[in-house]
Motif scaffolding. Structure first.
Motif, mmCIF file in Angstrom:
data_model
loop_
_atom_site.group_PDB
_atom_site.id
_atom_site.type_symbol
_atom_site.label_atom_id
_atom_site.label_comp_id
_atom_site.label_asym_id
_atom_site.label_seq_id
_atom_site.Cartn_x
_atom_site.Cartn_y
_atom_site.Cartn_z
ATOM 1 N N HIS A 294 0.900 -1.295 -0.078
ATOM 2 C CA HIS A 294 0.038 -0.104 0.130
ATOM 3 C C HIS A 294 0.840 1.079 -0.024
ATOM 4 O O HIS A 294 1.714 1.494 0.909
ATOM 5 C CB HIS A 294 -0.791 -0.163 1.135
ATOM 6 N N CYS B 123 -6.037 4.563 1.629
ATOM 7 C CA CYS B 123 -6.618 3.713 2.944
ATOM 8 C C CYS B 123 -7.902 4.145 3.703
ATOM 9 O O CYS B 123 -8.443 3.594 4.389
ATOM 10 C CB CYS B 123 -5.521 3.540 3.869
ATOM 11 N N ARG C 49 -12.184 3.329 3.017
ATOM 12 C CA ARG C 49 -11.535 2.317 3.778
ATOM 13 C C ARG C 49 -12.123 1.091 3.061
ATOM 14 O O ARG C 49 -11.374 0.055 2.944
ATOM 15 C CB ARG C 49 -11.590 2.272 5.130
ATOM 16 N N LYS D 84 -10.782 0.319 -0.079
ATOM 17 C CA LYS D 84 -9.446 -0.142 0.025
ATOM 18 C C LYS D 84 -9.325 -1.542 0.416
ATOM 19 O O LYS D 84 -8.701 -2.568 0.022
ATOM 20 C CB LYS D 84 -8.637 0.581 0.939
ATOM 21 N N THR E 184 3.455 -1.293 4.190
ATOM 22 C CA THR E 184 3.232 -0.184 3.896
ATOM 23 C C THR E 184 4.513 0.623 4.703
ATOM 24 O O THR E 184 5.259 -0.022 5.239
ATOM 25 C CB THR E 184 1.954 0.449 4.398
ATOM 26 N N CYS F 189 -1.524 4.458 8.206
ATOM 27 C CA CYS F 189 -2.135 3.488 7.015
ATOM 28 C C CYS F 189 -2.128 2.021 7.757
ATOM 29 O O CYS F 189 -3.174 1.354 7.341
ATOM 30 C CB CYS F 189 -1.007 3.484 5.401
#
Length: 226
Positions: free
Chosen positions: A151, A182, A200, A203, A221, A226
């Motif tokens: 991510h 995110c 979210r 995501k 990430t 995040c």
């Protein structure tokens, strides 16, 4: 670690190893308070690799959360206070030859760039811990066999090598990017939770659809929020 003091900074190094180089590490709120295991891991990785790591006094916020909320005066004050502290550190540890200010948060990266670190620690630059480890070749190719999903934060700190090259060097595997935000978005989740939830959920759908294709996947990430 139980280290206290608003005017005290700390240096860690393994006395059993020669010091390869010295860095300043700025944990920020996310890596120090929200997810302290991140800052502990950063210090441990550097320590184990023979890097001397200097950290500022506890609980220094970079100031970006204030900027997020339009509190420009408070953000400027916080930035000024932090730069004064960094100058004090630079005067004390100038013999260490600091070339890198390491971060573990993309938001902190954005704010510390505004501090002009090269004027505080001569010619030093701000760098993400993952890019630093990859650049220095400290932990070459860990040989992770899981599928890697990445991510990329809105404030990505991987400014030099990028995520593909950085994590390929560290793990031996190139990660697959998961699209979209995110939903945390600095303080978006606090100020407009409905929008944040919607982002979210989108995501989560992107992530789950990719995880289902593989028996085992690891999600990476470079941002504590995040």
């Amino acid at each position: 670690l139980g280290l206290k003091g608003s005017n005290t900074f700390f240096a860690f190094f393994d006395p059993a190893k020669p010091v390869r180089k010295s860095v300043v590490y700025f944990p920020g709120c996310g890596s120090e308070r929200m997810s302290p295991e991140i800052s502990m891991s950063v210090i441990a990785l550097l320590y184990k690799a023979g890097i001397r790591v200097v950290i500022p006094p506890e609980y220094l916020c970079c100031g970006y959360p204030l900027l997020f909320n339009g509190k420009l005066k408070q953000a400027r004050i916080k930035s000024y206070e932090n730069r004064v502290m960094f100058h004090r550190m630079a005067d004390t540890i100038n013999y260490m030859g600091i070339e890198d200010v390491v971060i573990s948060c993309g938001t902190c990266f954005e704010m510390l760039q505004k501090y002009e670190m090269g004027n505080i620690f001569p010619d030093a630059s701000v760098i993400d811990i993952n890019e630093f480890l990859a650049r220095e070749g400290l932990y070459p190719s860990l040989g992770i066999k899981d599928k890697l999903l990445y991510h990329d934060p809105c404030h990505t700190p991987l400014k030099t090598k990028g995520y593909k090259k950085t994590f390929s060097m560290l793990t031996g595997t190139e990660p697959e990017a998961i699209p979209n935000c995110c939903g945390e978005g600095g303080t978006l989740s606090l100020s407009t939770p409905g929008i944040s939830r919607s982002l979210r959920n989108r995501k989560r759908g992107n992530l789950l659809s990719r995880i289902k294709r593989h028996e085992k996947a690891t999600v990476l990430t470079t941002c504590p929020s995040c």
